[in-house]
Scaffold this motif. Structure first.
Motif, PDB file in Angstrom:
ATOM      1  N   THR A   7      26.449   0.705 -19.590  1.00 41.29           N
ATOM      2  CA  THR A   7      24.980   0.625 -19.582  1.00 41.29           C
ATOM      3  C   THR A   7      24.470   0.738 -18.146  1.00 41.29           C
ATOM      4  OG1 THR A   7      24.908  -0.774 -21.554  1.00 41.29           O
ATOM      5  CG2 THR A   7      23.006  -0.871 -20.094  1.00 41.29           C
ATOM      6  N   ARG A   8      23.367   1.437 -17.975  1.00 39.41           N
ATOM      7  CA  ARG A   8      22.704   1.488 -16.672  1.00 39.41           C
ATOM      8  C   ARG A   8      21.336   0.812 -16.782  1.00 39.41           C
ATOM      9  NH1 ARG A   8      24.764   4.614 -12.551  1.00 39.41           N
ATOM     10  NH2 ARG A   8      26.437   6.044 -13.103  1.00 39.41           N
ATOM     11  N   ILE A   9      20.860   0.331 -15.643  1.00 40.49           N
ATOM     12  CA  ILE A   9      19.529  -0.263 -15.580  1.00 40.49           C
ATOM     13  C   ILE A   9      18.583   0.722 -14.909  1.00 40.49           C
ATOM     14  CG2 ILE A   9      18.132  -2.172 -14.691  1.00 40.49           C
ATOM     15  CD1 ILE A   9      20.109  -3.040 -16.809  1.00 40.49           C
ATOM     16  N   GLU A  10      17.461   0.985 -15.568  1.00 34.58           N
ATOM     17  CA  GLU A  10      16.423   1.833 -14.972  1.00 34.58           C
ATOM     18  C   GLU A  10      15.165   1.000 -14.767  1.00 34.58           C
ATOM     19  OE1 GLU A  10      15.439   6.216 -15.767  1.00 34.58           O
ATOM     20  OE2 GLU A  10      14.017   5.139 -17.055  1.00 34.58           O
ATOM     21  N   CYS A  11      14.574   1.113 -13.585  1.00 33.16           N
ATOM     22  CA  CYS A  11      13.331   0.401 -13.276  1.00 33.16           C
ATOM     23  C   CYS A  11      12.196   1.411 -13.132  1.00 33.16           C
ATOM     24  CB  CYS A  11      13.478  -0.404 -11.989  1.00 33.16           C
ATOM     25  SG  CYS A  11      14.675  -1.754 -12.110  1.00 33.16           S
ATOM     26  N   VAL A  12      11.047   1.062 -13.674  1.00 32.60           N
ATOM     27  CA  VAL A  12       9.856   1.907 -13.610  1.00 32.60           C
ATOM     28  C   VAL A  12       8.753   1.100 -12.941  1.00 32.60           C
ATOM     29  CG1 VAL A  12       8.213   3.298 -14.898  1.00 32.60           C
ATOM     30  CG2 VAL A  12      10.556   3.025 -15.770  1.00 32.60           C
ATOM     31  N   ALA A  13       8.265   1.587 -11.816  1.00 34.77           N
ATOM     32  CA  ALA A  13       7.240   0.860 -11.058  1.00 34.77           C
ATOM     33  C   ALA A  13       5.979   1.698 -10.942  1.00 34.77           C
ATOM     34  CB  ALA A  13       7.752   0.508  -9.665  1.00 34.77           C
ATOM     35  N   ALA A  14       4.828   1.052 -11.046  1.00 36.57           N
ATOM     36  CA  ALA A  14       3.536   1.716 -10.861  1.00 36.57           C
ATOM     37  C   ALA A  14       2.790   1.047  -9.714  1.00 36.57           C
ATOM     38  CB  ALA A  14       2.710   1.657 -12.145  1.00 36.57           C
ATOM     39  N   PHE A  15       2.078   1.856  -8.932  1.00 35.11           N
ATOM     40  CA  PHE A  15       1.327   1.379  -7.774  1.00 35.11           C
ATOM     41  C   PHE A  15      -0.142   1.793  -7.909  1.00 35.11           C
ATOM     42  CE2 PHE A  15       5.691   2.044  -6.572  1.00 35.11           C
ATOM     43  CZ  PHE A  15       6.006   0.986  -5.749  1.00 35.11           C
ATOM     44  N   ASP A  16      -1.021   0.904  -7.453  1.00 30.76           N
ATOM     45  CA  ASP A  16      -2.459   1.181  -7.472  1.00 30.76           C
ATOM     46  C   ASP A  16      -2.952   1.284  -6.033  1.00 30.76           C
ATOM     47  OD1 ASP A  16      -5.177   1.311  -7.738  1.00 30.76           O
ATOM     48  OD2 ASP A  16      -5.382  -0.438  -9.045  1.00 30.76           O
ATOM     49  N   ASN A  17      -3.184   2.519  -5.600  1.00 33.47           N
ATOM     50  CA  ASN A  17      -3.663   2.756  -4.238  1.00 33.47           C
ATOM     51  C   ASN A  17      -5.148   3.114  -4.234  1.00 33.47           C
ATOM     52  OD1 ASN A  17      -3.476   2.987  -1.443  1.00 33.47           O
ATOM     53  ND2 ASN A  17      -2.832   5.137  -1.497  1.00 33.47           N
ATOM     54  N   SER A  18      -5.882   2.568  -5.208  1.00 32.82           N
ATOM     55  CA  SER A  18      -7.313   2.859  -5.311  1.00 32.82           C
ATOM     56  C   SER A  18      -8.141   1.687  -4.802  1.00 32.82           C
ATOM     57  CB  SER A  18      -7.682   3.149  -6.766  1.00 32.82           C
ATOM     58  OG  SER A  18      -7.679   1.948  -7.529  1.00 32.82           O
ATOM     59  N   SER A  19      -9.439   1.888  -4.728  1.00 38.27           N
ATOM     60  CA  SER A  19     -10.340   0.818  -4.288  1.00 38.27           C
ATOM     61  C   SER A  19     -10.493  -0.261  -5.357  1.00 38.27           C
ATOM     62  CB  SER A  19     -11.717   1.407  -3.954  1.00 38.27           C
ATOM     63  OG  SER A  19     -12.261   2.088  -5.070  1.00 38.27           O
ATOM     64  N   ALA A  20     -10.062   0.022  -6.598  1.00 34.60           N
ATOM     65  CA  ALA A  20     -10.115  -0.988  -7.658  1.00 34.60           C
ATOM     66  C   ALA A  20      -9.095  -2.099  -7.423  1.00 34.60           C
ATOM     67  CB  ALA A  20      -9.866  -0.331  -9.018  1.00 34.60           C
ATOM     68  N   ASN A  21      -8.084  -1.832  -6.613  1.00 35.21           N
ATOM     69  CA  ASN A  21      -7.096  -2.836  -6.240  1.00 35.21           C
ATOM     70  C   ASN A  21      -7.645  -3.631  -5.055  1.00 35.21           C
ATOM     71  OD1 ASN A  21      -4.913  -4.344  -5.352  1.00 35.21           O
ATOM     72  ND2 ASN A  21      -3.594  -2.586  -4.931  1.00 35.21           N
ATOM     73  N   LEU A  22      -8.092  -4.850  -5.322  1.00 32.34           N
ATOM     74  CA  LEU A  22      -8.764  -5.641  -4.287  1.00 32.34           C
ATOM     75  C   LEU A  22      -7.811  -6.080  -3.177  1.00 32.34           C
ATOM     76  CD1 LEU A  22     -11.114  -7.853  -6.507  1.00 32.34           C
ATOM     77  CD2 LEU A  22     -11.567  -5.637  -5.431  1.00 32.34           C
ATOM     78  N   ASN A  23      -6.488  -5.985  -3.408  1.00 32.64           N
ATOM     79  CA  ASN A  23      -5.512  -6.314  -2.364  1.00 32.64           C
ATOM     80  C   ASN A  23      -5.201  -5.133  -1.454  1.00 32.64           C
ATOM     81  OD1 ASN A  23      -5.007  -9.025  -3.160  1.00 32.64           O
ATOM     82  ND2 ASN A  23      -3.753  -8.272  -4.853  1.00 32.64           N
ATOM     83  N   ASN A  24      -5.733  -3.958  -1.782  1.00 37.63           N
ATOM     84  CA  ASN A  24      -5.374  -2.728  -1.083  1.00 37.63           C
ATOM     85  C   ASN A  24      -5.965  -2.716   0.334  1.00 37.63           C
ATOM     86  OD1 ASN A  24      -4.675  -0.140  -0.363  1.00 37.63           O
ATOM     87  ND2 ASN A  24      -5.425   0.806  -2.245  1.00 37.63           N
ATOM     88  N   PRO A  25      -5.114  -2.646   1.366  1.00 35.67           N
ATOM     89  CA  PRO A  25      -5.626  -2.638   2.743  1.00 35.67           C
ATOM     90  C   PRO A  25      -6.485  -1.415   3.061  1.00 35.67           C
ATOM     91  CG  PRO A  25      -3.274  -3.119   2.692  1.00 35.67           C
ATOM     92  CD  PRO A  25      -3.641  -2.661   1.325  1.00 35.67           C
ATOM     93  N   ASP A  26      -6.102  -0.231   2.498  1.00 35.96           N
ATOM     94  CA  ASP A  26      -6.856   0.987   2.821  1.00 35.96           C
ATOM     95  C   ASP A  26      -6.510   2.068   1.803  1.00 35.96           C
ATOM     96  OD1 ASP A  26      -8.154   3.161   3.837  1.00 35.96           O
ATOM     97  OD2 ASP A  26      -7.299   3.027   5.854  1.00 35.96           O
ATOM     98  N   PRO A  27      -7.337   2.260   0.767  1.00 36.07           N
ATOM     99  CA  PRO A  27      -7.025   3.267  -0.258  1.00 36.07           C
ATOM    100  C   PRO A  27      -7.100   4.704   0.240  1.00 36.07           C
ATOM    101  CG  PRO A  27      -9.202   2.311  -0.630  1.00 36.07           C
ATOM    102  CD  PRO A  27      -8.565   1.507   0.453  1.00 36.07           C
TER     103      PRO A  27
END
Length: 320
Positions: free
Chosen positions: A262-282
């Protein structure tokens, strides 16, 4: 880390109505917080991570710092619980502790295993009975520390505490490995940039104890899937709202056994928009990097190898 949908609805309604005080006679007693080690018992071994308190400057960026400690273990040690305690939480973003063998020519390249980490929101892990991580006799401990200035100059001295297990009681050696993808190029203003990573070494019929996803401020969601020998995918962990301030380690109630190969696969999504209030600079394209405003994509997980097999498996699984 989260509220139920019902509790969230109640709290939002209370805030909207003016956050009025309730019946003061029903005020619960203040919570009692642990003041010392959060380990299952007093540590068997304690050391300072830095040779002397480190002066963290008030402002600016600080590259990762590395400190080496020789615990002078003359015999192999089995670690069933570990905790790192910063003295000044406000200026320590994370600490990672690696084991390096006695004959290593490079402290950064010849790692013999990940021992323990400190990150925001994670409680110190304790392994089930019979499971432990191994520190070979003569090994050194290498600490990677990420300092984050908070506006005031601080002196910081972190400590490590270890709880040992008897050799005779250990049935499985726990190894921490990962699926990682450093090829990150998140376009400016992209609300859902998605990438995948697989672990290089297929798993045998060895129990998985837990998983810990790692991203930075633009991290949006993270999912672990098992790719079974017949090609089918099985979701092991789905974190739909990743929170950089709560980097949680998710432990199975019982060790999870998967088929060989068996292998492990990871799927990650990132939010680089202004809707992400933690985003330093979209407006910026974001790539892999150590600092918080850059990004990472790592899916850590702990695998328990039967003690008799662990020595021959370790080098293949941990090869960097």
């Amino acid at each position: 880390c989260s509220l139920s949908a019902e509790d969230e609805k109640t709290m939002l309604a209370w805030v909207a109505s003016g956050a009025a005080e309730g019946d003061p006679t029903q005020t619960p007693a203040p919570p009692q917080f642990i003041s010392g080690w959060q380990l299952p018992k007093e540590p068997d071994y304690v050391c300072d991570i830095m040779p002397k308190p480190y002066k963290v400057k008030a402002t600016g960026d600080i590259p990762y710092k590395h400190f080496v400690v020789d615990p002078k273990f003359t015999e192999d040690k089995w670690v069933r619980a570990a905790e790192m305690r910063p003295s000044c939480l406000g200026v320590v973003h994370h600490i990672l502790c690696f084991v390096v063998p006695a004959d290593a020519k490079s402290l950064e390249q010849e790692i013999d295993g990940f021992l323990v980490g400190y990150v925001p929101g994670m409680l110190p892990p304790a392994l089930p009975d019979g499971y432990a991580k191994k520190i070979k006799a003569g090994s050194k401990l290498v600490f990677q520390v990420h300092f984050t200035p908070n506006g005031r100059e601080q002196l910081e001295q972190s400590r490590l505490g270890l709880v040992f297990a008897d050799d005779a009681s250990v049935t499985h050696e726990v190894l921490t490995t990962c699926a990682v993808n450093p090829k990150i190029t998140i376009p400016a203003n992209d609300p859902n940039y998605t990438i995948k990573a697989r672990n290089r070494f297929p798993l045998g019929e060895w129990p998985i104890l837990g998983m810990m996803p790692h991203m930075h401020l633009r991290g949006k969601s993270f999912r672990y899937e098992a790719i079974l020998p017949d090609g089918k995918h099985e979701v092991l962990l789905d974190v739909p709202r990743f929170d950089f301030n709560w980097q949680t380690s998710y432990q199975f109630a019982e060790p999870l056994n998967l088929p060989a190969k068996t292998r492990i696969e990871c799927v990650a999504a990132f939010d680089n928009s202004s809707a992400n209030l933690n985003n330093p600079d979209p407006s910026q394209t974001v790539r892999w990097g150590d600092q918080t405003w850059e990004e990472m994509m790592i899916g850590y997980f702990d695998v328990a190898i039967p003690k008799a097999e662990a020595e021959k498996i370790r080098d293949k699984m941990l090869r960097r």
